[in-house]
Scaffold this motif. Structure first.
Motif, PDB file in Angstrom:
ATOM      1  N   LEU A 149     -16.720   4.845  -0.446  1.00 35.52           N
ATOM      2  CA  LEU A 149     -15.346   5.006  -0.955  1.00 35.52           C
ATOM      3  C   LEU A 149     -14.347   4.788   0.182  1.00 35.52           C
ATOM      4  CD1 LEU A 149     -13.430   6.175  -3.323  1.00 35.52           C
ATOM      5  CD2 LEU A 149     -13.783   8.384  -2.220  1.00 35.52           C
ATOM      6  N   PRO A 150     -13.929   3.534   0.436  1.00 38.80           N
ATOM      7  CA  PRO A 150     -12.901   3.316   1.458  1.00 38.80           C
ATOM      8  C   PRO A 150     -11.507   3.690   0.937  1.00 38.80           C
ATOM      9  CG  PRO A 150     -13.892   1.218   0.742  1.00 38.80           C
ATOM     10  CD  PRO A 150     -14.388   2.275  -0.165  1.00 38.80           C
ATOM     11  N   VAL A 151     -10.749   4.384   1.803  1.00 33.75           N
ATOM     12  CA  VAL A 151      -9.416   4.854   1.412  1.00 33.75           C
ATOM     13  C   VAL A 151      -8.450   4.544   2.558  1.00 33.75           C
ATOM     14  CG1 VAL A 151      -8.012   6.895   0.888  1.00 33.75           C
ATOM     15  CG2 VAL A 151     -10.351   6.753   0.032  1.00 33.75           C
ATOM     16  N   ALA A 152      -7.241   4.059   2.224  1.00 39.23           N
ATOM     17  CA  ALA A 152      -6.200   3.920   3.243  1.00 39.23           C
ATOM     18  C   ALA A 152      -4.984   4.694   2.785  1.00 39.23           C
ATOM     19  CB  ALA A 152      -5.832   2.458   3.454  1.00 39.23           C
ATOM     20  N   ILE A 153      -4.305   5.320   3.738  1.00 37.77           N
ATOM     21  CA  ILE A 153      -3.103   6.078   3.387  1.00 37.77           C
ATOM     22  C   ILE A 153      -1.957   5.752   4.339  1.00 37.77           C
ATOM     23  CG2 ILE A 153      -4.321   8.030   2.356  1.00 37.77           C
ATOM     24  CD1 ILE A 153      -3.702   9.514   5.076  1.00 37.77           C
ATOM     25  N   MET A 154      -0.736   6.046   3.831  1.00 34.28           N
ATOM     26  CA  MET A 154       0.422   6.132   4.710  1.00 34.28           C
ATOM     27  C   MET A 154       0.568   7.635   4.952  1.00 34.28           C
ATOM     28  SD  MET A 154       3.125   3.301   3.380  1.00 34.28           S
ATOM     29  CE  MET A 154       3.302   3.839   1.705  1.00 34.28           C
ATOM     30  N   PRO A 155       0.232   8.097   6.145  1.00 36.91           N
ATOM     31  CA  PRO A 155       0.054   9.541   6.351  1.00 36.91           C
ATOM     32  C   PRO A 155       1.324  10.376   6.179  1.00 36.91           C
ATOM     33  CG  PRO A 155      -0.243   8.326   8.396  1.00 36.91           C
ATOM     34  CD  PRO A 155      -0.110   7.317   7.323  1.00 36.91           C
ATOM     35  N   ASN A 156       2.488   9.849   6.538  1.00 39.90           N
ATOM     36  CA  ASN A 156       3.711  10.646   6.414  1.00 39.90           C
ATOM     37  C   ASN A 156       4.268  10.616   5.006  1.00 39.90           C
ATOM     38  OD1 ASN A 156       4.289  11.565   9.276  1.00 39.90           O
ATOM     39  ND2 ASN A 156       3.931   9.373   9.533  1.00 39.90           N
ATOM     40  N   LEU A 157       4.108   9.492   4.339  1.00 36.13           N
ATOM     41  CA  LEU A 157       4.625   9.377   2.975  1.00 36.13           C
ATOM     42  C   LEU A 157       3.608   9.862   1.953  1.00 36.13           C
ATOM     43  CD1 LEU A 157       6.433   5.946   3.324  1.00 36.13           C
ATOM     44  CD2 LEU A 157       7.414   8.240   3.319  1.00 36.13           C
ATOM     45  N   ASN A 158       2.397  10.186   2.466  1.00 35.11           N
ATOM     46  CA  ASN A 158       1.381  10.741   1.599  1.00 35.11           C
ATOM     47  C   ASN A 158       1.051   9.838   0.415  1.00 35.11           C
ATOM     48  OD1 ASN A 158      -0.365  12.775   1.673  1.00 35.11           O
ATOM     49  ND2 ASN A 158       1.007  14.349   0.830  1.00 35.11           N
ATOM     50  N   GLN A 159       0.851   8.572   0.694  1.00 38.16           N
ATOM     51  CA  GLN A 159       0.513   7.645  -0.389  1.00 38.16           C
ATOM     52  C   GLN A 159      -0.772   6.904  -0.050  1.00 38.16           C
ATOM     53  OE1 GLN A 159       3.124   4.985  -2.261  1.00 38.16           O
ATOM     54  NE2 GLN A 159       4.957   6.163  -1.745  1.00 38.16           N
ATOM     55  N   VAL A 160      -1.578   6.689  -1.088  1.00 40.24           N
ATOM     56  CA  VAL A 160      -2.817   5.935  -0.926  1.00 40.24           C
ATOM     57  C   VAL A 160      -2.506   4.456  -1.147  1.00 40.24           C
ATOM     58  CG1 VAL A 160      -5.123   5.572  -1.868  1.00 40.24           C
ATOM     59  CG2 VAL A 160      -4.189   7.885  -1.665  1.00 40.24           C
ATOM     60  N   THR A 161      -2.839   3.602  -0.192  1.00 40.43           N
ATOM     61  CA  THR A 161      -2.500   2.183  -0.356  1.00 40.43           C
ATOM     62  C   THR A 161      -3.741   1.308  -0.503  1.00 40.43           C
ATOM     63  OG1 THR A 161      -2.444   1.617   2.002  1.00 40.43           O
ATOM     64  CG2 THR A 161      -0.411   2.511   1.043  1.00 40.43           C
ATOM     65  N   LEU A 162      -4.916   1.890  -0.319  1.00 35.09           N
ATOM     66  CA  LEU A 162      -6.149   1.155  -0.598  1.00 35.09           C
ATOM     67  C   LEU A 162      -7.172   2.151  -1.097  1.00 35.09           C
ATOM     68  CD1 LEU A 162      -8.018  -1.527   1.426  1.00 35.09           C
ATOM     69  CD2 LEU A 162      -9.209   0.583   0.925  1.00 35.09           C
ATOM     70  N   LEU A 163      -7.873   1.776  -2.130  1.00 34.12           N
ATOM     71  CA  LEU A 163      -8.983   2.598  -2.605  1.00 34.12           C
ATOM     72  C   LEU A 163      -9.969   1.680  -3.285  1.00 34.12           C
ATOM     73  CD1 LEU A 163      -8.870   6.057  -4.270  1.00 34.12           C
ATOM     74  CD2 LEU A 163     -10.355   4.292  -5.181  1.00 34.12           C
ATOM     75  N   GLN A 164     -11.223   1.759  -2.862  1.00 30.49           N
ATOM     76  CA  GLN A 164     -12.283   1.023  -3.535  1.00 30.49           C
ATOM     77  C   GLN A 164     -13.436   1.995  -3.706  1.00 30.49           C
ATOM     78  OE1 GLN A 164     -12.423  -2.334  -0.569  1.00 30.49           O
ATOM     79  NE2 GLN A 164     -12.319  -3.579  -2.428  1.00 30.49           N
ATOM     80  N   LEU A 165     -14.258   1.738  -4.688  1.00 32.76           N
ATOM     81  CA  LEU A 165     -15.469   2.547  -4.823  1.00 32.76           C
ATOM     82  C   LEU A 165     -16.595   1.620  -5.190  1.00 32.76           C
ATOM     83  CD1 LEU A 165     -17.085   5.167  -4.950  1.00 32.76           C
ATOM     84  CD2 LEU A 165     -16.326   5.450  -7.304  1.00 32.76           C
ATOM     85  N   ASP A 166     -17.677   1.771  -4.437  1.00 38.94           N
ATOM     86  CA  ASP A 166     -18.832   0.925  -4.642  1.00 38.94           C
ATOM     87  C   ASP A 166     -20.010   1.876  -4.773  1.00 38.94           C
ATOM     88  OD1 ASP A 166     -20.698  -1.001  -4.629  1.00 38.94           O
ATOM     89  OD2 ASP A 166     -20.214  -1.829  -2.661  1.00 38.94           O
ATOM     90  N   GLY A 167     -20.430   2.183  -6.011  1.00 40.45           N
ATOM     91  CA  GLY A 167     -21.531   3.117  -6.224  1.00 40.45           C
ATOM     92  C   GLY A 167     -21.135   4.228  -7.168  1.00 40.45           C
ATOM     93  N   MET A 168     -22.096   5.095  -7.463  1.00 39.60           N
ATOM     94  CA  MET A 168     -21.906   6.115  -8.496  1.00 39.60           C
ATOM     95  C   MET A 168     -21.673   7.490  -7.881  1.00 39.60           C
ATOM     96  SD  MET A 168     -22.418   5.934 -11.950  1.00 39.60           S
ATOM     97  CE  MET A 168     -23.933   5.149 -12.498  1.00 39.60           C
TER      98      MET A 168
END
Lengths: 226, 273, 249
Positions: C181-200
């Motif tokens: 589960l790769p995740v990217a955030i903008m840490p100060n604005l508290n927003q997720v800008t990338l999310l992928q999920l590969d698997g169950m």
């Protein structure tokens, strides 16, 4: 200076919480002020701003710049002003309104590779900058050495009311032509030029430090100063 | 040499100063006519490659990586392994280099580097043959160009030489037409260390290791590669200008002298001397 | 299958379940690029370069009111165990797209109309999580280029190995584990800008993994900040006397 707070910031970093006037390179989000750049944040007299340490030159009308002719067409020269926009020098602004491509030879005035001292004559969000070479001190630069620094550090090289330029010029026997775009032409005797280049590098590297003037004076006082 | 689409425009006042300096036997950077910029060599930084080297000459920076695979020989050389040299001028390396098909300059560059290694017979390709006509080892050497400030020819040439000379590959045993990989790691069959020397003519002055600005102003370029017995094994003249016969002979002498210096330096850096 | 977690609860490379691999960040590593950064994360070695804002080529791609952002994620042929063809694969093209979309919200593109910014990532050696490491480096290169940004972007993955949620998968864990589960955030604005999920994963596991990835992002964000500050300011304390002496805008 009393009442001034400073800190080093990176993009997105919270500078201060509360209502402030927004200066350069900051933005507000629900009464919180954030930086948009790597730089030195300053909070004073109810205003917050960030003095950035990197970034490209964005032209402003009336700025004095140094440009390099990179190409030409029948109606204008293309001028590299070390910006994200190419500037143009219209042939009419050099030859006059009755300029005719059939009669006037553009190459008589400027060739590819020529450096010019120019002013930004027009620029906005919708069109490329136009430059002009009419005015005292503007036009072809045909001698000296060219050096480039980060345009964000130009104010530091100029100094308060030109104090830093004067210090460098007096210490090296050279004349400095400083474009707001970070291009600088140094004219003078060879040893003076070498010393001036060294000093300019120092100012660029230490632009964010407080005792810069002392450091510059120390460097100029070393042997080799003109 | 322009790697990208737009030629670099050098300021007229720099041109004048460069001509003044060269006529006095000096260069704008303060270097002597036959001085290289500092050469840095680091090997083994890519653990997943059989061999690797990052080389910088001044601000020019490249990485070469060696991979070895099983392959089939060419029909006309059934008893020889394969050597494939590939250079990518990455878009990270210069404002001028954009993604997409390589420019003719980038292709020339890759081919000259390939020739330097191939024609010097640096690798004994016969020793890479496992089953004649059927199975051989294929040595791929790939170069990624990271930062360009002139003289890519030599920077890439040294990176390839250093990566190949320090590569370790699996040893294969051959018995009854069967190829078996062993646990043992062995060096590639290296015969010599080819070293190229690139020279530029500006007006009537010959210099070595031109930087980007000097390349933009040079009238002609000559790259000569030599092996450790002072044989000249590859050459390429470039740019629209020419050389006199005397200049070519002077360049030959320079290529051998500077070639030896740089070979000694390279061998020292990679621990072969 | 290899045992991915041993009896002591340690992973193949000796890490605890919530531990990042050793990493190293550098900024300003290339001369030609307007901004650049380098990251090592486990065996990942990735170079990031930014060119721009600059003129747009080809011209017809120009946007009248904002800057055109382009991103290219590319792997050097020697970066993986079996030599990779240098031509961009479908995987590289997809990653380039999601990285561009992960960076775009952080950039104030309206400040640079009719220009382009190119972000180039070159994977010199690849390990698990190269897109996350690349993104973390790309944000540093953008800040180094002095482009107006709302926030930095920082990325980290969490995953699942045999029922256990773990942070920051390595190559072998990615290949043999159950989910990534790769995740990217903008840490100060508290927003997720990338999310992928590969698997169950179960809903509960997803929550745990997501929170763990955010924790990893926080650690990396602190390192990003420290890298920029030490590059630009060294160890010096901010001066308390006036610094800006020149004419003001």
């Amino acid at each position: 200076m009393p009442g001034v707070t400073r800190k080093y910031v990176v993009p997105g970093e919270l500078i201060v919480d509360g209502k402030y006037r927004l200066g350069a390179n900051v933005y507000a989000n629900q009464d919180k002020v954030y930086s948009t750049r790597v730089g030195l944040a300053e909070i004073s007299r109810g205003e917050v701003r960030v003095i950035p340490l990197s970034g490209v030159y964005i032209p402003r009308v009336d700025d004095f710049v140094i440009g390099k002719i990179t190409d030409y067409s029948a109606f204008a020269w293309e001028v590299d002003i070390a910006s994200c926009f190419l500037a143009f020098l219209p042939a009419q602004s050099v030859f006059g309104r009755d300029y005719s491509p059939a009669q006037d030879s553009m190459l008589d005035r400027f060739k590819v590779g020529d450096l010019i001292a120019a002013k930004i004559a027009a620029f906005d969000r919708t069109r490329d900058p136009l430059v002009s070479v009419s005015g005292p001190g503007l036009g072809l630069i045909n001698k000296g050495e060219i050096v480039k620094i980060m345009s964000t550090k130009v104010p530091r090289l100029i100094g308060k009311k030109g104090s830093m330029i004067k210090t460098v010029e007096a210490g090296t026997g050279c004349r400095l032509s400083i474009g707001q775009n970070g291009l600088i032409v140094v004219m003078g005797p060879p040893e003076g030029i070498a010393k001036a280049l060294e000093t300019i590098r120092l100012i660029e590297q230490e632009a964010h430090t407080a005792d810069l003037t002392q450091k510059v004076e120390a460097l100029l006082a070393e042997s080799g100063g003109a | 040499m322009a790697i990208g689409k737009k030629p670099i425009v050098v300021e007229q006042i720099r041109k004048t100063r460069m001509a003044e300096f060269l006529s006095k036997g000096r260069r704008l950077s303060g270097r002597g006519l036959l001085d290289y910029r500092p050469i840095k060599i680091e090997t083994g930084l890519i653990e997943k490659a059989s061999g690797s080297a990052k080389v910088s000459i001044g601000n020019t920076q490249v990485i070469a990586g060696v991979k070895v695979e099983m392959g089939t020989p060419f029909p006309d050389t059934p008893d020889q392994g394969l050597l494939i040299v590939n250079t990518e001028v990455l878009p990270i390396s210069s404002r001028n280099a954009e993604p997409g098909p390589p420019s003719e300059d980038a292709i020339e560059l890759a081919r000259v580097v390939d020739r330097g290694i191939r024609e010097s017979k640096m690798i004994d390709l016969k020793k890479l043959c496992l089953l004649p006509g059927k199975k051989v080892l294929a040595v791929f050497i790939d170069v990624s160009v990271l930062d360009i400030d002139g003289n890519l020819f030599d920077t890439i040439s040294y990176a390839c030489t250093a990566a190949l000379a320090t590569a370790k590959i699996r040893k294969y045993d051959v018995a009854n037409e069967e190829v078996k990989a062993t646990e043992e790691m062995v060096p590639l069959p290296i015969r010599t260390t080819p070293i190229s020397v690139t020279m530029a003519r500006i007006e009537d002055v010959l210099i070595v290791d031109p930087d980007l600005e000097e390349e933009a102003l040079m009238d002609a370029r000559l790259t000569l590669a030599s092996d450790h017995d002072d044989n000249i094994c590859a050459g390429q003249k470039g740019c629209p200008g020419g050389f006199t016969v005397e200049q070519i002979m002077q360049a030959r002498d320079t290529a051998l002298v500077k070639g030896k210096e740089n070979r000694d330096l390279l061998k020292r850096e990679i621990g072969l001397a | 299958m290899t045992t991915l977690i041993n009896e002591q609860g340690l992973r193949v490379d000796g890490r605890r379940f919530d531990q990042l691999r050793p990493f190293k960040l550098e900024v300003g590593v290339l001369r030609n690029a307007d901004g650049s950064a380098y990251i090592e994360m486990g065996k990942n070695k990735i170079m990031a370069a930014v060119y721009g804002p600059k003129e747009v080529h080809p011209k017809h791609q120009t946007l009248p009111d904002r800057c055109l952002l382009r991103c290219r994620y590319h792997m050097s042929p020697f970066s993986v165990d079996t030599r990779k063809n240098p031509a961009p694969s479908r995987r590289e093209i997809e990653i380039s797209k999601i990285l561009r979309e992960a960076l775009e919200p952080a950039l104030i593109l309206g400040d640079y109309p009719r220009t382009a910014i190119d972000v180039y990532l070159e994977v010199l050696q690849s390990d698990g999580g190269s897109r996350c490491a690349g993104l973390t480096a790309a944000a540093l290169a953008l800040a180094d280029a002095g482009i107006n940004m709302r926030d930095l972007v920082v990325a980290c993955a969490a995953g699942k190995l045999g029922g256990q949620i773990v942070l920051d998968l390595s190559d072998v864990e990615d290949k043999e584990g159950d989910a990534d589960l790769p995740v990217a955030i903008m840490p100060n604005l508290n927003q997720v800008t990338l999310l992928q999920l590969d698997g169950m994963m179960t809903g509960e596991e997803f929550k745990t993994a997501f929170e763990m990835a955010l924790q990893g992002c926080k650690t990396l964000y602190d390192a990003q900040k420290a890298t920029l500050i030490s590059k630009y300011f060294g160890k010096a304390e901010p001066p308390q006397q006036e610094v800006q002496e020149g004419p003001e805008e």
